[in-house]
Design a protein around this motif. Sequence first.
Motif, PDB file in Angstrom:
ATOM      1  N   TRP A  86       0.818  -1.213   0.000  1.00 10.66           N
ATOM      2  CA  TRP A  86       0.000   0.000   0.000  1.00 10.66           C
ATOM      3  C   TRP A  86       0.855   1.268   0.000  1.00 10.66           C
ATOM      4  N   SER A  87       2.142   1.132   0.317  1.00 12.81           N
ATOM      5  CA  SER A  87       3.010   2.329   0.286  1.00 12.81           C
ATOM      6  C   SER A  87       3.206   2.783  -1.164  1.00 12.81           C
ATOM      7  N   GLU A  88       2.903   1.894  -2.124  1.00 12.31           N
ATOM      8  CA  GLU A  88       3.026   2.260  -3.549  1.00 12.31           C
ATOM      9  C   GLU A  88       1.786   2.966  -4.073  1.00 12.31           C
ATOM     10  N   ASN A  89       0.751   3.049  -3.238  1.00 10.99           N
ATOM     11  CA  ASN A  89      -0.467   3.724  -3.650  1.00 10.99           C
ATOM     12  C   ASN A  89      -0.183   5.219  -3.853  1.00 10.99           C
ATOM     13  N   THR A  90      -0.709   5.777  -4.949  1.00 17.59           N
ATOM     14  CA  THR A  90      -0.352   7.161  -5.293  1.00 17.59           C
ATOM     15  C   THR A  90      -1.465   8.174  -5.026  1.00 17.59           C
ATOM     16  N   VAL A  91      -2.623   7.722  -4.552  1.00 15.99           N
ATOM     17  CA  VAL A  91      -3.710   8.688  -4.286  1.00 15.99           C
ATOM     18  C   VAL A  91      -3.880   8.904  -2.783  1.00 15.99           C
ATOM     19  N   GLN A  92      -4.399  10.076  -2.462  1.00 13.99           N
ATOM     20  CA  GLN A  92      -4.579  10.438  -1.049  1.00 13.99           C
ATOM     21  C   GLN A  92      -5.908   9.898  -0.520  1.00 13.99           C
ATOM     22  N   PHE A  93      -5.890   9.374   0.696  1.00  6.95           N
ATOM     23  CA  PHE A  93      -7.127   8.947   1.363  1.00  6.95           C
ATOM     24  C   PHE A  93      -7.274   9.722   2.665  1.00  6.95           C
ATOM     25  N   SER A  94      -8.421  10.349   2.820  1.00  5.91           N
ATOM     26  CA  SER A  94      -8.661  11.098   4.048  1.00  5.91           C
ATOM     27  C   SER A  94     -10.106  10.851   4.502  1.00  5.91           C
ATOM     28  N   PRO A  95     -10.313  10.117   5.615  1.00 11.58           N
ATOM     29  CA  PRO A  95      -9.309   9.500   6.481  1.00 11.58           C
ATOM     30  C   PRO A  95      -8.572   8.369   5.767  1.00 11.58           C
ATOM     31  N   PRO A  96      -7.387   7.997   6.285  1.00 12.77           N
ATOM     32  CA  PRO A  96      -6.603   6.963   5.622  1.00 12.77           C
ATOM     33  C   PRO A  96      -7.272   5.583   5.730  1.00 12.77           C
ATOM     34  N   ILE A  97      -7.586   4.980   4.591  1.00 17.38           N
ATOM     35  CA  ILE A  97      -8.111   3.613   4.582  1.00 17.38           C
ATOM     36  C   ILE A  97      -7.199   2.783   3.683  1.00 17.38           C
ATOM     37  N   SER A  98      -7.356   1.479   3.744  1.00 19.16           N
ATOM     38  CA  SER A  98      -6.496   0.578   2.956  1.00 19.16           C
ATOM     39  C   SER A  98      -7.271  -0.722   2.726  1.00 19.16           C
ATOM     40  N   PRO A  99      -6.763  -1.625   1.872  1.00 12.77           N
ATOM     41  CA  PRO A  99      -7.479  -2.891   1.650  1.00 12.77           C
ATOM     42  C   PRO A  99      -7.723  -3.665   2.953  1.00 12.77           C
ATOM     43  N   SER A 100      -6.787  -3.620   3.887  1.00 10.69           N
ATOM     44  CA  SER A 100      -7.013  -4.368   5.136  1.00 10.69           C
ATOM     45  C   SER A 100      -7.861  -3.581   6.133  1.00 10.69           C
ATOM     46  N   GLN A 101      -7.956  -2.252   5.955  1.00  9.40           N
ATOM     47  CA  GLN A 101      -8.808  -1.439   6.830  1.00  9.40           C
ATOM     48  C   GLN A 101      -9.647  -0.487   5.977  1.00  9.40           C
ATOM     49  N   PRO A 102     -10.692  -1.028   5.318  1.00  6.90           N
ATOM     50  CA  PRO A 102     -11.461  -0.216   4.366  1.00  6.90           C
ATOM     51  C   PRO A 102     -12.465   0.730   5.014  1.00  6.90           C
ATOM     52  N   GLY A 103     -12.586   0.650   6.342  1.00  5.41           N
ATOM     53  CA  GLY A 103     -13.545   1.513   7.041  1.00  5.41           C
ATOM     54  C   GLY A 103     -14.359   0.689   8.021  1.00  5.41           C
ATOM     55  N   GLU A 104     -14.975   1.400   8.973  1.00  7.29           N
ATOM     56  CA  GLU A 104     -15.773   0.761  10.031  1.00  7.29           C
ATOM     57  C   GLU A 104     -16.870  -0.143   9.448  1.00  7.29           C
ATOM     58  N   GLY A 105     -16.867  -1.399   9.850  1.00 10.29           N
ATOM     59  CA  GLY A 105     -17.932  -2.324   9.416  1.00 10.29           C
ATOM     60  C   GLY A 105     -17.828  -2.752   7.960  1.00 10.29           C
ATOM     61  N   LEU A 106     -16.681  -2.506   7.329  1.00 11.78           N
ATOM     62  CA  LEU A 106     -16.519  -2.871   5.913  1.00 11.78           C
ATOM     63  C   LEU A 106     -15.385  -3.883   5.757  1.00 11.78           C
ATOM     64  N   LEU A 107     -15.518  -4.738   4.751  1.00  9.16           N
ATOM     65  CA  LEU A 107     -14.506  -5.760   4.479  1.00  9.16           C
ATOM     66  C   LEU A 107     -14.264  -5.812   2.980  1.00  9.16           C
ATOM     67  N   LEU A 108     -12.993  -5.677   2.571  1.00  5.76           N
ATOM     68  CA  LEU A 108     -12.625  -5.798   1.156  1.00  5.76           C
ATOM     69  C   LEU A 108     -12.068  -7.202   0.945  1.00  5.76           C
ATOM     70  N   ARG A 109     -12.650  -7.930  -0.003  1.00  7.95           N
ATOM     71  CA  ARG A 109     -12.257  -9.340  -0.170  1.00  7.95           C
ATOM     72  C   ARG A 109     -12.628  -9.834  -1.561  1.00  7.95           C
ATOM     73  N   PRO A 110     -12.123 -11.033  -1.940  1.00 13.10           N
ATOM     74  CA  PRO A 110     -12.530 -11.609  -3.226  1.00 13.10           C
ATOM     75  C   PRO A 110     -14.018 -11.970  -3.206  1.00 13.10           C
ATOM     76  N   LEU A 111     -14.631 -11.978  -4.355  1.00 10.48           N
ATOM     77  CA  LEU A 111     -16.013 -12.443  -4.500  1.00 10.48           C
ATOM     78  C   LEU A 111     -16.121 -13.901  -4.067  1.00 10.48           C
ATOM     79  N   CYS A 112     -17.264 -14.275  -3.490  1.00 13.39           N
ATOM     80  CA  CYS A 112     -17.542 -15.699  -3.231  1.00 13.39           C
ATOM     81  C   CYS A 112     -18.984 -15.993  -3.671  1.00 13.39           C
TER      82      CYS A 112
END
Length: 184
Positions: A19-45
Amino acid sequence: MILDETPLFDPGLLKELDWSENTVQFSPPISPSQPGEGLLLRPLCPADLNRGLFKVLSQLTKAGDVTPELFIKTFDHMKRTGDYYVTVVEDTNLGQIVATATLILEHKFIHSCATRGRIEEVVVSDECRGKQLGKLLVSAMTLLSKKLDCYKITLECLPKNVAFYEKFSYSSSAETYMQHRFFD
Ligand code: 16G
């Protein structure tokens, strides 16, 4: 028909993105492992069929009526090829899919048998706008394509969305996107 929790691709691929290679700004800072309160980023099932996947897709285009059988047939094909990275964001409190984007790998003979990436079906549900989920998904799919050694990554979008994709260093090509539609 069992719609289970089998991931379409290795979930570790999303967790291991640099994620350090990500070039866009996030405010507040979110990431694939922490996409936001109550949210989960994952492969489709498969179980995502009953979590409103098609409701979200229908906000992009005509998603159609799809039976569980047809859905599983397509899912199994995608999983077998290993070239489809359909990624979703789930609202874990509601058990609903709220956003999705797909990376597809296309294998070529040119460029020494290189791989091209395509970003498809980027959609964030209306109720979840403003949570930076589109940005998170496009950034994650772009980094994933780099990790998977794509020589380039492309997408098609409406003119009104060009500025959005420019944030991730996508630029309009001199080539024209052409299509020949057989049905809608
Ligand atoms: C947009 C999507 C594309 C999708 C198409 C559907 C992105 C970046 N682009 O171009 O993936 O397939 O819409 O439109 O999400 P259609 O129903 O006219 O084919």
